[in-house]
Design a protein around this motif. Structure first.
Motif, PDB file in Angstrom:
ATOM      1  N   LEU A 287       0.823  -1.208   0.000  1.00 27.08           N
ATOM      2  CA  LEU A 287       0.000   0.000   0.000  1.00 27.08           C
ATOM      3  C   LEU A 287       0.863   1.266   0.000  1.00 27.08           C
ATOM      4  O   LEU A 287       0.550   2.232  -0.706  1.00 27.08           O
ATOM      5  CB  LEU A 287      -0.923  -0.002   1.220  1.00 27.08           C
ATOM      6  N   LEU A 288       1.934   1.256   0.777  1.00 26.32           N
ATOM      7  CA  LEU A 288       2.832   2.410   0.807  1.00 26.32           C
ATOM      8  C   LEU A 288       3.490   2.633  -0.553  1.00 26.32           C
ATOM      9  O   LEU A 288       3.599   3.769  -1.035  1.00 26.32           O
ATOM     10  CB  LEU A 288       3.898   2.221   1.882  1.00 26.32           C
TER      11      LEU A 288
ATOM     12  N   LEU B 139      -7.342  -2.880  -1.561  1.00 25.90           N
ATOM     13  CA  LEU B 139      -6.396  -3.509  -0.631  1.00 25.90           C
ATOM     14  C   LEU B 139      -6.576  -2.963   0.790  1.00 25.90           C
ATOM     15  O   LEU B 139      -6.499  -3.724   1.767  1.00 25.90           O
ATOM     16  CB  LEU B 139      -4.957  -3.271  -1.095  1.00 25.90           C
ATOM     17  N   LEU B 140      -6.814  -1.656   0.900  1.00 29.57           N
ATOM     18  CA  LEU B 140      -6.994  -1.050   2.220  1.00 29.57           C
ATOM     19  C   LEU B 140      -8.241  -1.599   2.901  1.00 29.57           C
ATOM     20  O   LEU B 140      -8.223  -1.908   4.102  1.00 29.57           O
ATOM     21  CB  LEU B 140      -7.081   0.466   2.089  1.00 29.57           C
TER      22      LEU B 140
ATOM     23  N   PHE C 180     -17.456   2.630   5.240  1.00 31.43           N
ATOM     24  CA  PHE C 180     -16.774   3.787   4.656  1.00 31.43           C
ATOM     25  C   PHE C 180     -15.721   3.335   3.656  1.00 31.43           C
ATOM     26  O   PHE C 180     -15.688   3.812   2.511  1.00 31.43           O
ATOM     27  CB  PHE C 180     -16.133   4.625   5.765  1.00 31.43           C
ATOM     28  N   LEU C 181     -14.872   2.390   4.066  1.00 32.45           N
ATOM     29  CA  LEU C 181     -13.818   1.901   3.184  1.00 32.45           C
ATOM     30  C   LEU C 181     -14.388   1.167   1.971  1.00 32.45           C
ATOM     31  O   LEU C 181     -13.940   1.374   0.835  1.00 32.45           O
ATOM     32  CB  LEU C 181     -12.870   0.982   3.954  1.00 32.45           C
TER      33      LEU C 181
ATOM     34  N   PHE D  66      -6.381   7.966   8.734  1.00 32.72           N
ATOM     35  CA  PHE D  66      -7.648   7.291   9.022  1.00 32.72           C
ATOM     36  C   PHE D  66      -7.415   5.838   9.432  1.00 32.72           C
ATOM     37  O   PHE D  66      -8.045   5.336  10.369  1.00 32.72           O
ATOM     38  CB  PHE D  66      -8.571   7.337   7.804  1.00 32.72           C
ATOM     39  N   TYR D  67      -6.513   5.168   8.736  1.00 30.06           N
ATOM     40  CA  TYR D  67      -6.237   3.768   9.085  1.00 30.06           C
ATOM     41  C   TYR D  67      -5.554   3.673  10.452  1.00 30.06           C
ATOM     42  O   TYR D  67      -5.898   2.804  11.257  1.00 30.06           O
ATOM     43  CB  TYR D  67      -5.363   3.107   8.021  1.00 30.06           C
ATOM     44  N   LEU D  68      -4.608   4.571  10.710  1.00 29.33           N
ATOM     45  CA  LEU D  68      -3.905   4.541  11.994  1.00 29.33           C
ATOM     46  C   LEU D  68      -4.879   4.764  13.156  1.00 29.33           C
ATOM     47  O   LEU D  68      -4.792   4.089  14.184  1.00 29.33           O
ATOM     48  CB  LEU D  68      -2.810   5.608  12.021  1.00 29.33           C
TER      49      LEU D  68
END
Length: 245
Positions: free
Chosen positions: A11-12, A40-41, A59-60, A223-225
């Motif tokens: 992802l990064l 993927l997220l 949301f995702l 948001f993920y963190l």
């Protein structure tokens, strides 16, 4: 654990590729990479997160579907100015829905009575600022979009500013790391959307594409963190009187 780490690294890398592609003006290729990123997220969160929220999950998922619908527009028919672009309405409608899920995630954990009692002045100020910003930002598309597209853009901007306001109130109430990360993500989303609007309807400069895509990637990182943390607040704000010397 190994698979989740591989997905995070991927992802990064894809986030960096997306930023470069948008900065160079390769919008089609960037849309493909962006769609892959959000699929993927969503997978990473749904499969490997221990503490899941149904609102953040939707949301995702909704955001990922919106990306796929937007990508599909490249393979669909070209629309004239006086024709309805169904891909435009479908994708933006899904984006609005995804942000509504995100707002619902925050509102569900807030005490409305406490919020209104403690922060009624900031709420009034934010409401005025939101109205001003929505009218000002949406006005940039007045001569470009049809009345229906303009109305959708207006609703979109209302939801975006509502997200930022809710995130700010949530941070003022919680005063912890999770709410801070959510606020940072919301700020970056707003900046990304405003710059993206400028890029598409006012000034088509590749530098703007680089900036808005960077903000978008950073926003979803925050948001993920925050989704991996638990609330520790509400925590009283720091004051000098709290020091006991």
């Amino acid at each position: 654990m190994l698979i989740s780490n591989v997905i995070k690294i991927l992802l990064l890398l894809l986030g960096g590729v997306f930023i470069v592609l948008q900065g160079l003006g390769f919008e089609f290729e960037g849309s493909i990479v962006c769609a892959v990123i959000f699929v993927l997220l969503a997978t990473l969160y749904c499969v490997y997160s221990e503490n899941k929220s149904k609102y953040f999950f939707w949301f995702l998922v909704t955001f990922a579907v919106a990306q796929l619908v937007g990508l599909s527009s490249y393979f669909g028919p070209e629309y004239d100015i006086d024709e309805t672009d169904y891909f435009y309405f479908a994708s933006n409608g899904l984006y609005i829905l995804s942000y509504v899920f995100l707002i619902s995630r925050i509102l569900g954990d807030l005490s409305f009575k406490t919020i209104v009692t403690q922060f009624y002045v900031p709420i009034i100020i934010l409401l005025v600022l939101d109205i001003f910003c929505v009218i000002l930002v949406t006005a940039t598309t007045e001569n470009v979009l049809t009345i229906y597209e303009y109305s959708l853009e207006f609703v979109y901007n209302v939801v975006i500013m509502a997200l930022l306001s809710v995130a700010l109130i949530n941070y003022m109430y919680r005063n912890d790391n999770k709410s801070m990360l959510f606020l940072l993500g919301s700020i970056l989303i707003v900046f990304s959307e405003i710059i993206q609007l400028t890029y598409y309807y006012v000034l088509e400069d590749n530098n703007l594409g680089f900036i808005y895509s960077t903000f978008l990637v950073a926003a979803f990182l925050f948001f993920y963190l925050q989704s991996q943390k638990e609330y520790t607040g509400p925590v009283p704000a720091f004051t000098d009187e709290q020091l006991n010397v």
